[in-house]
Design a protein around this motif. Structure first.
Motif, short mmCIF file in Angstrom:
data_model
loop_
_atom_site.label_atom_id
_atom_site.label_comp_id
_atom_site.label_asym_id
_atom_site.label_seq_id
_atom_site.Cartn_x
_atom_site.Cartn_y
_atom_site.Cartn_z
N ARG A 129 -3.24 10.85 3.43
CA ARG A 129 -4.25 11.14 2.44
C ARG A 129 -4.99 12.59 2.47
NH1 ARG A 129 -7.98 7.53 3.19
NH2 ARG A 129 -7.16 7.01 5.20
N LYS A 182 -5.62 -2.54 -8.28
CA LYS A 182 -7.22 -1.98 -8.36
C LYS A 182 -7.76 -2.52 -9.68
CE LYS A 182 -5.53 2.61 -6.89
NZ LYS A 182 -5.72 4.08 -6.98
N GLU A 237 -12.03 4.71 5.68
CA GLU A 237 -12.29 3.40 4.76
C GLU A 237 -12.18 2.22 5.72
OE1 GLU A 237 -10.42 5.19 0.54
OE2 GLU A 237 -8.92 4.42 1.96
N ARG A 281 -8.53 4.27 -16.82
CA ARG A 281 -7.11 4.87 -16.02
C ARG A 281 -6.07 5.25 -16.90
NH1 ARG A 281 -7.81 3.98 -10.50
NH2 ARG A 281 -9.20 2.43 -10.13
N ARG A 309 -11.23 10.29 3.78
CA ARG A 309 -12.22 9.32 3.73
C ARG A 309 -11.78 8.27 4.88
NH1 ARG A 309 -11.99 7.10 -2.24
NH2 ARG A 309 -12.77 8.91 -3.38
N PRO A 355 1.44 7.94 -8.77
CA PRO A 355 2.20 6.77 -8.11
C PRO A 355 2.83 6.14 -9.27
CG PRO A 355 -0.28 6.88 -7.39
CD PRO A 355 -0.02 7.87 -8.29
N PHE A 384 -10.85 -1.28 1.34
CA PHE A 384 -10.82 0.04 1.35
C PHE A 384 -12.23 0.63 1.01
CE2 PHE A 384 -6.17 0.61 1.09
CZ PHE A 384 -5.82 -0.69 0.98
N GLY A 408 -13.32 1.34 -3.78
CA GLY A 408 -12.28 0.33 -3.28
C GLY A 408 -12.40 -0.85 -3.13
N GLN A 453 -0.54 -0.34 -8.98
CA GLN A 453 0.31 1.08 -8.42
C GLN A 453 1.29 0.96 -7.25
OE1 GLN A 453 -2.57 3.98 -7.35
NE2 GLN A 453 -3.21 4.41 -9.49
N GLU A 454 2.27 1.51 -7.30
CA GLU A 454 3.16 1.88 -6.08
C GLU A 454 2.27 2.29 -5.02
OE1 GLU A 454 5.05 5.56 -6.66
OE2 GLU A 454 5.88 5.70 -4.72
N PHE A 455 2.19 1.60 -3.64
CA PHE A 455 1.41 2.18 -2.60
C PHE A 455 2.24 2.93 -1.88
CE2 PHE A 455 0.07 2.20 1.74
CZ PHE A 455 -1.31 2.00 1.77
N VAL A 456 1.67 4.44 -2.01
CA VAL A 456 2.37 5.62 -1.62
C VAL A 456 2.07 5.72 -0.30
CG1 VAL A 456 2.73 8.02 -1.90
CG2 VAL A 456 1.95 6.51 -4.00
N GLU A 516 -7.38 13.06 -5.51
CA GLU A 516 -7.28 12.18 -4.44
C GLU A 516 -5.81 11.81 -4.16
OE1 GLU A 516 -9.61 8.60 -4.95
OE2 GLU A 516 -11.34 10.05 -5.53
N VAL A 550 -1.91 11.80 -2.01
CA VAL A 550 -1.10 11.14 -0.84
C VAL A 550 -0.02 12.18 -0.57
CG1 VAL A 550 0.46 9.56 0.47
CG2 VAL A 550 -1.81 8.55 -0.85
N TYR A 609 -7.94 14.54 0.27
CA TYR A 609 -8.85 14.55 -0.97
C TYR A 609 -9.32 16.06 -1.22
CZ TYR A 609 -8.72 9.62 0.14
OH TYR A 609 -8.49 8.19 0.24
N PHE A 660 -3.61 9.84 -7.00
CA PHE A 660 -4.01 8.65 -7.55
C PHE A 660 -5.13 8.42 -8.16
CE2 PHE A 660 -6.64 7.52 -3.89
CZ PHE A 660 -6.27 8.37 -2.94
P1 AMP Z 1 -9.37 4.81 -5.48
O1 AMP Z 1 -10.89 4.03 -5.71
O2 AMP Z 1 -8.51 4.77 -6.26
O3 AMP Z 1 -10.16 6.20 -4.90
O4 AMP Z 1 -8.78 4.00 -4.15
C1 AMP Z 1 -9.39 3.61 -3.08
C2 AMP Z 1 -8.35 3.97 -1.69
O5 AMP Z 1 -7.22 3.01 -1.62
C3 AMP Z 1 -8.06 5.37 -1.56
O6 AMP Z 1 -9.06 6.10 -0.76
C4 AMP Z 1 -6.66 5.16 -0.91
O7 AMP Z 1 -6.90 4.97 0.53
C5 AMP Z 1 -6.04 3.84 -1.43
N1 AMP Z 1 -5.11 4.12 -2.50
C6 AMP Z 1 -5.71 4.20 -3.68
N2 AMP Z 1 -4.40 4.27 -4.26
C7 AMP Z 1 -3.11 4.46 -3.51
C8 AMP Z 1 -1.98 4.55 -3.72
N3 AMP Z 1 -1.41 4.62 -4.90
N4 AMP Z 1 -1.35 4.43 -2.53
C9 AMP Z 1 -2.06 4.29 -1.29
N5 AMP Z 1 -3.15 4.38 -1.15
C10 AMP Z 1 -3.82 4.21 -2.22
#
Ligand code: AMP
Length: 354
Positions: free
Chosen positions: A192, A153, A224, A122, A222, A137, A248, A160, A185-188, A291, A293, A194, A303
């Motif tokens: 979404r 995460k 989820e 990361r 996605r 984010p 997720f 997820g 991470q900030e939840f944005v 990926e 937002v 992709y 993100f």
């Molecule tokens: P990732 O494994 O990083 O792809 O994250 C899994 C899921 O979490 C994503 O598909 C999003 O739905 C959600 N997600 C991840 N990061 C963020 C973020 N910073 N803000 C909002 N939703 C997120």
């Protein structure tokens, strides 16, 4: 030491290439596209050939290589070389084999395997995406600073699994497993998207970059579970009060389109990713996915990056609204096969393999 599959190219007959991948993830699409481009195909599987392939005659590989377990692939390297195999990695392939074993794999693989350490770490992927000029984010280093919703995460968590949302330090403390490394991470808040790209160092007939060109092949969202449907039962706060936590875990993908006025930003982001990848590790070759937002200010926050074909391309086995304007019926799987074919025919396989 990362194995360089290009050292094997002198022994690869470019007229008899077989395209191979693990039977999972996007393999139906990869085989389907490879067949359309006239390649032989080989499906690698563990235990026995998956029966679901019987249901899809046009996505079935010509042959299967059955392994005892994933690591058994290393015992079949000589045979795969004899069969003139070019391996196409996908997310599950790398996950099943393990990133380190994938880097060591003594076979010709499509794309640049040196992207893997930049994508999976990361810290490094943040460095790469920052350099590319993307907005990420906000990263929170001290959980006591959580004053707005964040997503936590765990490193290496796939699909997820185990991620959680916290609105304050108290919620964070009550949910965190301190034994595992994590990122906050900030939840944005936004929608979404992709975004699926394909970078070709060989072709100049798309969005031109300093070398080669970039295509935008499609976009998905996605599905989820259980976060995407949880609101049927009540608000997240209400659900948490009765012990149901949002998760997720990806279970499927929706086809999407994006506002046309956002396309200039979509291309600029892809361009930044590819141009910065060249000096960093020799280039992001072939398909990749950002990926994102999109906020209500119509800004993209990125993100995550996936540096190979993503499962979100599967709704487009028969083409997407975007590939309709490039070449009708073009899937990402088929685009990969086209790139291999062009490189094989022009003696440029070293530019698209590793
Ligand atoms: P990732 O494994 O990083 O792809 O994250 C899994 C899921 O979490 C994503 O598909 C999003 O739905 C959600 N997600 C991840 N990061 C963020 C973020 N910073 N803000 C909002 N939703 C997120």
């Amino acid at each position: 030491m990362v194995f360089d599959g290009r050292s094997l190219l002198p022994d690869l007959d470019p007229k008899r290439i077989t395209i191979a991948t693990y039977c999972s993830h996007t393999s139906l699409q990869i085989f389907h596209g490879a067949r359309k481009e006239g390649f032989r195909t080989l499906g690698i599987c563990v235990g026995e050939p998956p029966r679901y392939f019987e249901g899809f005659p046009l996505g079935r590989p010509d042959e299967f290589l059955v392994l005892k377990d994933h690591a058994d692939l290393f015992n079949h390297v000589e045979e795969l070389r004899r069969r003139n195999v070019v391996l196409v990695p996908h997310g599950s392939f790398v996950e099943y084999l393990g990133a380190n074993r994938f880097l060591d794999l003594p076979l010709v693989t499509f794309g640049n395997r040196n992207v893997l350490p930049w994508e999976s770490d990361r810290g490094r992927s943040k460095q790469w995406l920052d350099k590319a000029g993307l907005q990420l984010p906000r990263h929170i280093t001290d959980p006591r600073d959580i004053i707005e919703p964040v997503i936590v995460k765990y490193h290496g968590a796939k699909g997820g699994r185990g991620f959680f949302i916290a609105r304050n330090y108290h919620e964070f403390k009550s949910r965190i497993d301190e034994t595992k490394p994590y990122t906050i991470q900030e939840f944005v808040l936004g929608t979404r998207y992709y975004l699926h790209y394909f970078y070709s160092p060989l072709r100049g007939d798309a969005y031109r970059l300093s070398k080669g060109s970039l295509q935008f092949l499609g976009v998905d969202r996605r599905d989820e579970t259980n976060i995407d449907e949880a609101n049927r039962l009540g608000s997240i706060a209400e659900l948490e009060a009765i012990g149901i936590k949002p998760t997720f875990v990806v279970s499927g993908n929706f086809p999407m389109v994006i506002r046309e006025s956002l396309l200039p930003k979509v291309f600029r982001m892809g361009e930044g990713v590819v141009e910065t990848s060249m000096p960093l590790f020799g280039g992001m070759i072939g398909p990749f996915c950002l990926e994102t937002v999109v906020t209500d200010q119509l800004e993209f926050k990125v993100f995550e990056i996936s540096a190979r074909i993503v499962a979100g391309t599967n709704p487009y086995v028969g083409g997407s609204p975007y590939t309709e304007m490039i070449e009708p019926g073009l899937s990402t799987g088929r685009r990969i096969a086209q790139e291999i074919r062009l490189a094989a025919e022009t003696g440029r396989l070293a530019e698209i393999t590793s």
